[in-house]
Design an enzyme around this catalytic site. Structure first.
Site, PDB file in Angstrom:
ATOM      1  N   PRO A   2       0.913  -1.385   0.191  1.00 19.22           N
ATOM      2  CA  PRO A   2      -0.262  -0.339  -0.294  1.00 19.22           C
ATOM      3  C   PRO A   2       0.789   1.480  -0.278  1.00 19.22           C
ATOM      4  CG  PRO A   2      -0.449  -1.138   2.319  1.00 19.22           C
ATOM      5  CD  PRO A   2       1.296  -1.673   1.542  1.00 19.22           C
ATOM      6  N   GLU A   3       0.719   1.615  -0.790  1.00 21.98           N
ATOM      7  CA  GLU A   3       0.961   3.483  -1.269  1.00 21.98           C
ATOM      8  C   GLU A   3      -0.391   3.816  -1.369  1.00 21.98           C
ATOM      9  OE1 GLU A   3       4.210   4.775  -2.428  1.00 21.98           O
ATOM     10  OE2 GLU A   3       5.601   2.446  -2.649  1.00 21.98           O
ATOM     11  N   LYS A  59      -1.594   8.073   2.880  1.00 21.33           N
ATOM     12  CA  LYS A  59      -1.792   6.660   3.342  1.00 21.33           C
ATOM     13  C   LYS A  59      -2.592   5.896   4.009  1.00 21.33           C
ATOM     14  CE  LYS A  59       2.924   5.948   2.552  1.00 21.33           C
ATOM     15  NZ  LYS A  59       4.379   5.458   2.751  1.00 21.33           N
ATOM     16  N   ARG A 128       1.788  -9.044   7.674  1.00 20.69           N
ATOM     17  CA  ARG A 128       3.273  -8.196   8.391  1.00 20.69           C
ATOM     18  C   ARG A 128       2.583  -8.207   9.758  1.00 20.69           C
ATOM     19  NH1 ARG A 128       7.769  -5.610   5.112  1.00 20.69           N
ATOM     20  NH2 ARG A 128       8.713  -5.198   7.160  1.00 20.69           N
TER      21      ARG A 128
END
Length: 270
Positions: A2-3, A59, A128
């Site tokens: 994700p950006e 973000k 993560r």
DNA sequence: TATAGTGTTATCGG
DNA sequence: ACCGATAACACTAT
């Protein structure tokens, strides 16, 4: 993953599929993802309410809640994505869209879950575990969104300070939404050396950086995410510049792995 | 088994 | 207190 473009897609999924559905239950038991809250805090604040709007800046995304409820902030971290299940339970409305595929039913790494009274769910799926969910996030600390920032706000970000210009591009307090891949793309398009001290960036370079930021962010939003950027597939050993075929160089700038063209992005200012 | 990784932030030195 | 550099964070994929 994700950006800014990926987060915008996640926001749009929430807006399209999760608003107006009453919350029946919340799993906020992951104390790392939901810190600094205690387990049950977010649940107590949201059960009985529904999400009324989905916002994004850089973000970070956040949702307003009904009945004067708190704001629900969600950050996808390095590997997070939003998955929204319909009332039927097995239809997934979000997921790996940006990677060109849909993987329905993979809830292995659901770190936060809203269960709606209709039986559907909204999940933060994040292997993560570097994503974050919190109430009333401090979004005011973020700089202007990279998709809409003005030249007047962008210039000081890339021409001030002694840090490398790439570090300044990625500083979310200055410009919100540019991550490692977008930064490399922008610097490459603008033909600026990533390690150049920001206060040595010339005015023509700053103008090129602004134009490149507009083009890169807009293009990634339009075309399906940061993986569609021109440089994406060339950030690897043996990679060559799509412009002139020169070898791409790998280094560390601003603490992150950085790739740049060995001939077009040179260390000398100007 | 060792390493890198699309992000943020605490910590430390200047 | 501000700025910049670095390590740490958690965990998977290669």
């Amino acid at each position: 993953m994700p950006e800014l473009p990926e987060v915008e897609f996640a926001r749009s999924v929430v807006e399209r599929a999760a608003l107006g559905r009453k919350v029946a239950d919340v799993d906020d038991s992951d104390t790392y993802v939901c810190r600094p809250h205690r387990p049950g805090d977010i649940r107590a604040a949201l059960v009985g309410r529904d999400l009324t709007a989905a916002h994004r800046r850089g973000k970070s995304m956040w949702c307003d809640t009904s009945g004067d409820g708190p704001v629900l902030g969600i950050h996808l971290g390095m590997s997070g994505k939003i998955v929204v299940a319909s009332a039927g339970g097995d239809e997934i409305d979000g997921g790996d869209y940006w990677e060109g595929r849909r993987v329905a039913g993979d809830y292995r790494w659901a770190r936060f879950t809203l269960t709606f009274v209709d039986g559907g769910r909204l999940m933060l799926v994040d292997p993560r575990r570097l994503g974050r969910v919190r109430l009333d996030p401090p979004v005011e600390k973020l700089g202007p969104d990279a998709a809409t920032i003005t030249e007047a706000a962008f210039f000081p970000a890339v021409t001030g300070g002694t840090a490398p210009v790439k570090a300044r591009l990625m500083d979310q307090h200055l410009v919100a939404g540019i991550g490692n891949l977008l930064a490399d793309e922008i610097l490459w398009q603008a033909k600026v050396y990533p390690g150049l001290r920001a206060d040595r960036v010339t005015r023509p370079q700053a103008k090129r950086l602004f134009a490149a930021a507009r083009e890169a962010v807009g293009g990634a939003l339009r075309d399906g995410g940061v993986h569609t950027l021109a440089l994406a597939e060339h950030r690897r050993p043996g990679g060559r510049c799509p412009n002139d075929g020169a070898p791409m160089v790998r280094g560390t700038v601003g603490g992150r792995t950085t790739w740049w063209c060995s001939t077009e992005q040179v260390a000398t200012p100007g």
